[in-house]
Design a protein around this motif. Structure first.
Motif, PDB file in Angstrom:
ATOM      1  N   ILE A 113      11.677   8.242   0.792  1.00 29.05           N
ATOM      2  CA  ILE A 113      10.765   7.116   1.036  1.00 29.05           C
ATOM      3  C   ILE A 113      10.740   6.844   2.531  1.00 29.05           C
ATOM      4  N   GLY A 114       9.581   6.321   3.008  1.00 32.22           N
ATOM      5  CA  GLY A 114       9.479   6.065   4.436  1.00 32.22           C
ATOM      6  C   GLY A 114       8.486   4.984   4.776  1.00 32.22           C
ATOM      7  N   ALA A 115       8.576   4.504   6.018  1.00 28.52           N
ATOM      8  CA  ALA A 115       7.641   3.527   6.577  1.00 28.52           C
ATOM      9  C   ALA A 115       7.898   3.433   8.069  1.00 28.52           C
ATOM     10  N   PHE A 118       0.871  -1.177   0.000  1.00 27.94           N
ATOM     11  CA  PHE A 118       0.000   0.000   0.000  1.00 27.94           C
ATOM     12  C   PHE A 118       0.906   1.223   0.000  1.00 27.94           C
ATOM     13  N   ILE A 119       0.709   2.109  -0.967  1.00 26.96           N
ATOM     14  CA  ILE A 119       1.629   3.232  -1.173  1.00 26.96           C
ATOM     15  C   ILE A 119       0.896   4.559  -1.007  1.00 26.96           C
ATOM     16  N   LYS A 170       5.560   5.024   2.076  1.00 27.70           N
ATOM     17  CA  LYS A 170       5.242   6.422   1.821  1.00 27.70           C
ATOM     18  C   LYS A 170       6.331   7.033   0.957  1.00 27.70           C
ATOM     19  N   ILE A 171       5.908   7.725  -0.094  1.00 27.55           N
ATOM     20  CA  ILE A 171       6.822   8.498  -0.933  1.00 27.55           C
ATOM     21  C   ILE A 171       6.523   9.966  -0.683  1.00 27.55           C
ATOM     22  N   ILE A 172       7.556  10.719  -0.335  1.00 29.64           N
ATOM     23  CA  ILE A 172       7.388  12.151  -0.065  1.00 29.64           C
ATOM     24  C   ILE A 172       8.204  12.931  -1.078  1.00 29.64           C
ATOM     25  N   VAL A 173       7.518  13.804  -1.801  1.00 34.41           N
ATOM     26  CA  VAL A 173       8.184  14.655  -2.787  1.00 34.41           C
ATOM     27  C   VAL A 173       7.998  16.107  -2.374  1.00 34.41           C
TER      28      VAL A 173
END
Length: 406
Positions: free
Chosen positions: A341-343, A280-281, A374-377
């Motif tokens: 990227i994170g989790a 799940f992204i 999680k992708i953070i831009v």
């Protein structure tokens, strides 16, 4: 702190709503016809698919929603009644007529919806029996049956209940959804239905749904396909006896918060049930010049098959993320962008201001082993942001969608 309470509720939880789900034989097994009924006419809001190929039930329902009122929703699964020509329209209208006669209500107060295989005539002899049985089975406890009856190849039912207080009155919201699983010819089908006993002004209700749809269902992606049958329908019957919620109501924000939460929960549940998915992204784009630019970047990342496959393979390939941002029409400057990227509260920044960073590959690898990513831009060029949700693309997706339709 939330101004509402989440509970194990469903579509029949609000005052004055009954529901049912029965098996009538459209599908070989499992329930396949659902009815959601309000004991009095309800304010109704709806949004429909933007696909130019539109199923017959949507044509009928669009007409019936014009006066912003409805009293019953009849939904079948197993057959989309799409690309079925003139007979398909007659069948959708017959479903309306049969339901209205059984419930002794106006045909214009019936919303009809279908989901399932495309291009196959509706088995109306079975549907007729299903409507008769569905009306007989209507009950306060029928919400779970109704949620089961709208599923096609979903793995899980999607239900939620929320309670809050407005004007000293208890307000309840119940909802259910199906999707985002694939059917022939491999289009993503999404249906969502919401009921509430709140008293809501019609134009406010419609505008709110359109706004919230833009922040929830329009910000999810499994494979980028859009169905002929997608719809979101909400009914508010006013039996909680609160003062009408409209733009000047002093507690409208409490209702908006709860309403958005329910739709966001269902949108995320649809993605989590994505076909063959293992991750799940969540994609968050921050410090964007405009909200629209942020949304464009989010959607481009979520719809990128290269991003999806790299996450399935647990690769920290920031280049694919950057590439997907670069080909969208958002206003960006590569020399300003940060990508992370994170989790589970761990986060690794991989790219910043036009070049790769010397980040820990080991730490990134550990993050990518998580199911929820999680992708953070950070565009570093404004104060707007957007968030969206999607899933990875696995071997199982290809297997499922290359197999013959059962």
């Amino acid at each position: 702190m939330k101004n509402f309470k989440v509970f194990d509720g469903n579509i029949s939880s609000p005052i004055g709503f009954l529901a049912s789900g029965v098996h009538c034989g459209i599908k070989e097994k499992n329930k396949d016809l659902s009815i959601i009924y309000s004991e009095c006419p309800a304010v109704c809001s709806a949004v429909f698919t933007k696909n130019k190929v539109i199923a017959a039930p949507l044509v009928v329902s669009k007409k019936h929603i014009e006066d912003k009122y409805a009293q019953v929703i009849v939904v079948n699964s197993g057959n989309a009644n799409a690309c079925t020509g003139e007979q398909g329209m007659k069948d959708a209208e017959l479903m309306v007529e049969l339901t209205s006669k059984k419930l002794l209500i106006s045909k214009e107060n019936v919303i009809v919806s279908s989901t399932g295989i495309i291009g196959v005539p509706m088995p109306m002899d079975k549907v007729k029996v299903g409507i008769e049985d569905g009306v007989k089975a209507l009950s306060k406890k029928g919400g779970l049956d109704a949620a089961q009856a709208i599923l096609t190849t979903d793995k899980n039912m999607k239900n939620i209940g929320v309670a809050l207080e407005i004007d000293g009155k208890k307000i309840t919201i119940g909802a259910m959804a199906k999707g985002s699983r694939m059917i022939h010819p491999n289009m993503a089908t999404m249906l969502s239905f919401l009921t509430t006993d709140a008293k809501v002004e019609p134009t406010f209700f419609q505008n709110l749904l359109q706004e919230v749809t833009g922040l929830t269902y329009n910000m999810i992606s499994v494979d980028g396909d859009t169905s002929t049958n997608d719809m979101v329908v909400c009914m508010a019957n006013g039996l909680a006896s609160n003062k009408e919620i409209e733009y000047d109501h002093p507690q409208k924000d409490k209702f908006i918060e709860a309403f958005k939460f329910v739709h966001e929960y269902l949108a995320k549940s649809i993605v989590q049930d994505g076909e063959g998915s293992s991750k799940f992204i969540e994609v968050q784009v921050i410090k964007s010049p405009t909200e629209e630019d942020a949304k464009l970047a989010v959607k481009s990342i979520l719809n990128s098959n290269l991003v999806k496959t790299s996450l399935f393979g647990e690769q920290s390939n920031w280049g694919r993320i950057l590439c997907s941002i670069g080909y969208c029409s958002a206003d960006i400057d590569i020399n300003s962008i940060d990508i992370s990227i994170g989790a589970n509260n761990a986060i690794v920044k991989m790219f910043s201001k036009g070049k790769a960073l010397d980040y820990s590959k080991t730490e990134a690898s550990e993050i990518l082993k998580n199911k929820d990513l999680k992708i953070i831009v950070n565009l570093n060029s404004g104060d707007k942001e957007a968030v969206g949700w999607g899933c990875d693309l696995s071997y199982d997706y290809v297997k499922i969608n290359s197999a013959p339709i059962a």
